[in-house]
Design an enzyme around this catalytic site. Structure first.
Site, short mmCIF file in Angstrom:
data_model
loop_
_atom_site.label_atom_id
_atom_site.label_comp_id
_atom_site.label_asym_id
_atom_site.label_seq_id
_atom_site.Cartn_x
_atom_site.Cartn_y
_atom_site.Cartn_z
N LYS B 83 0.85 -1.20 0.00
CA LYS B 83 0.00 0.00 0.00
C LYS B 83 0.88 1.24 0.00
O LYS B 83 1.91 1.28 0.69
CB LYS B 83 -0.91 -0.02 1.23
CG LYS B 83 -2.00 1.05 1.24
CD LYS B 83 -2.92 0.88 2.46
CE LYS B 83 -4.08 1.87 2.46
NZ LYS B 83 -4.97 1.68 3.63
N SER B 158 -9.90 1.30 2.47
CA SER B 158 -9.04 2.13 1.66
C SER B 158 -7.90 1.37 0.98
O SER B 158 -7.29 1.88 0.05
CB SER B 158 -8.44 3.24 2.50
OG SER B 158 -7.55 2.71 3.47
N SER B 182 -10.14 -1.05 6.74
CA SER B 182 -9.54 -0.80 5.43
C SER B 182 -8.74 -1.96 4.85
O SER B 182 -8.30 -1.89 3.70
CB SER B 182 -8.64 0.44 5.48
OG SER B 182 -9.41 1.61 5.39
#
Lengths: 112, 486
Positions: B83, B158, B182
């Site tokens: 990420k 996310s 997330s």
């Protein structure tokens, strides 16, 4: 709790969010909002705060706040000298540098 | 599809053992994954940056170590999708925000160092909701990621880029961060395993901060065992993170295969209320499967969870408003010039942050501002105590809790973009574990009426990762066979 409930049961500190509140908060957060954004955000933030009204209205007298979720005490490292980041590498990422320092526009003085 | 009908792709464990044994080169493994990326990435946009050159150098170094008979780690040659809020030394780390465009961190996150030590190959930095604020990966300065199962749908968020990358076969492993769901919610939407560890089990050093008392890094994988392996690699105490727990990584694989015979499973009403009927049906089937495997499944009600979402959307924005004060145009990232410093700060932040980040900063600033602190932030912290205590009561009678990961399957791109509150509601079932700092995992379990993956969530007490993974593995074995690979 230090905040008293109002006579009608409403929480005086969580009255509906106004446009003036959003202007004030944007200034605190150093954000410039257009008129359209002001309109949009006032409605959206009010709806989130309205949803959170159930929490604001709870009587939680005597409940202690939780800041850290687990019952742990401080975990301390040994106090030994270790290398830190190289100044040149750090300054290389700065928008503006002068004499090995971060450089910013004027902070004090007459308003422009 | 492979013979067992569950995984068309090789696991990280298989790849690592083949590379370590010299049966396959890390370079060949990498090339195979880069080829998949080349063919499907244009449709999905899972990555902010693909690190082909750096990954080739790294793979070559691992192959040299194998040839020289040197020890290689437990993830030798395994590609990992990272990420883009995890700092990588000298490699752009943007948090999908304009305000960090072009920033190259002067250090690696601890998890990045531990991946390197384990022989992993970072294949790219994945797309995300800006500063991890969102549930759909639509709030990205580089545009949305699409769900590999249906490109008209969101991948969740996310950490949607990492979830999509693992689901699409771009990498067998991914890392995300989970502040209110997330990791788990995008894992559910993309049909992969996604896990949030106990708060403090994984170092947050080098994770760009969103809400520091809730943020936790965790694994994505196609199998439960691979997710456990990745957690063992990244976990354990780190002197660089003062909230890192003082102990080794959780022994996440220690109870895999033990089964659930005799375990007490609480099917939690609040983790089903408001779930779509097809999602709720899969959760009930999962509960039934655990009962068939020997668990004692009982319904449990934890009414305090109903206040979790409200508390979260006061606490997380409050912490974010403080954490994101650092983006002031002075030390790194974007600067928009202005005649004085305050105007420069305003111009930089106004141009650099997207709408959702501005909303959360303002919400948090409001919740912390004079006159409102106790009514909002203080109340939310007290509600957090109620949630922690309610979990403790539930775990007196149950070993783990079971529920849905998200109320629905993946929703259409754009369908919630104009209604922040509707978007926030997709985090309803994942938030309690963040508030309490407990571990939780989403395991794919069949599909909804639309053919899209459904995730079932298992929750466990703090540091009960071995138990959590044991239950997740039992669910994986019982997963309905019609599951599709995107």
């Amino acid at each position: 709790m230090t905040v008293e409930n109002g006579p009608a049961g409403a929480h005086p500190s969580t009255a509906a969010l106004s446009r003036a509140d959003v202007v004030h908060v944007a200034r605190l957060a150093r954000l410039d909002l257009s008129e359209d954004e002001l309109e949009l955000f006032t409605g959206q933030l009010a709806s989130v705060l309205d949803y959170a009204a159930d929490v604001a209205a709870l009587d939680l007298t005597g409940v202690r706040p939780t800041a850290h979720p687990l019952p742990v005490v401080n975990v301390l490292r040994d106090d030994v000298v270790a290398p830190s980041l190289e100044r040149d590498i750090v300054l290389a990422m700065a928008p503006s540098v002068e004499d090995d320092r971060f450089s910013v526009p004027r902070i004090v003085g007459e308003e422009p | 599809m492979s013979a067992d009908g569950r995984s068309a792709r090789r696991t990280a464990a298989d790849i690592a053992s083949a590379v370590a044994a010299g049966e396959e080169s890390a370079a060949a493994v990498l090339d195979a994954h880069l080829a998949v990326i080349e063919s499907r990435e244009p449709d999905l946009h899972a990555f902010v940056s693909v690190l082909g050159d750096e990954a080739r150098e790294r793979a070559a170094a691992i192959d040299r170590s194998v040839a020289a008979g040197e020890p290689v780690g437990p993830l030798a040659g395994v590609p990992v999708a990272l990420k883009d809020n995890l700092c990588t030394l000298g490699l752009a780390t943007t948090c999908s925000s304009k305000i960090l465009e072009g920033w190259r961190p002067p250090y690696d996150a601890t998890v990045v160092r531990r991946l390197a030590d384990a022989g992993a190959v970072i294949i790219g930095k994945t797309n995300m909701d800006e500063f991890a604020m969102g549930s759909s990966t639509e709030n990205s300065s580089s545009g949305p990621t699409r769900n590999p199962h249906d490109t008209a749908k969101v991948p969740g968020g996310s950490s949607g880029g990492s979830a999509a990358a693992v689901a699409a076969g771009f990498a067998p492993l991914g890392l995300g961060s989970d502040t209110g769901g997330s990791i788990r919610q995008p894992a559910a939407f993309c049909g992969v395993v996604g896990m949030k560890p106990t708060y403090g089990a994984v170092s947050r050093y080098g994770l760009v901060a969103f809400a520091s008392s809730l943020d936790q890094i965790g694994p994505f994988a196609t199998t439960v065992a691979d997710a456990a392996l990745l957690l063992e690699v990244i976990g354990g105490h780190d002197p660089a993170d003062s909230t890192s727990l003082d102990g080794p990584a959780p022994a996440a694989r220690s109870r895999l295969g033990e089964g659930v015979d005799g375990l007490r499973v609480g099917l939690c009403a609040q983790l089903l209320t408001g779930a779509a009927p097809d999602v709720a049906a899969r959760v009930h089937e999962a509960a039934e499967a655990l009962a068939v495997a020997g668990a004692r499944v009982e319904e449990v009600s934890i009414p305090e969870f109903d206040y979790g979402l409200s508390a979260y959307y006061l606490l997380a924005p409050a912490e974010a408003s403080s954490n994101l004060a650092r983006y002031d145009g002075v030390r790194y990232g974007l600067r928009v010039d202005a005649p004085d410093a305050a105007a420069m700060n305003r111009a930089t932040r106004t141009a650099g942050f997207g709408a959702e980040v501005k909303r959360r900063i303002m919400l948090g600033t409001y919740a912390l501002s004079a006159g409102y602190y106790d009514a909002y932030y203080g109340q939310a912290q007290r509600v957090r105590t109620l949630v922690v205590e309610a979990f403790a009561r539930a775990y007196a009678d149950h070993d783990v809790l079971l529920g849905a990961t998200a109320p629905t399957t993946a929703f259409a791109i754009g369908s919630k973009a104009d209604d922040p509150l509707a978007m926030y509601l997709s985090d309803l079932f994942t938030i309690p574990s963040n508030l309490a700092g407990h571990p939780a995992i989403s395991v794919p379990f069949g599909t909804g009426d639309d053919g899209l993956p459904v995730g079932v969530q298992v929750l466990a007490p703090a540091l009960a990762e071995p138990l959590l993974f044991a239950v997740a593995a039992a669910l994986e074995v019982a997963t309905p066979q019609e599951e599709t690979v995107p």
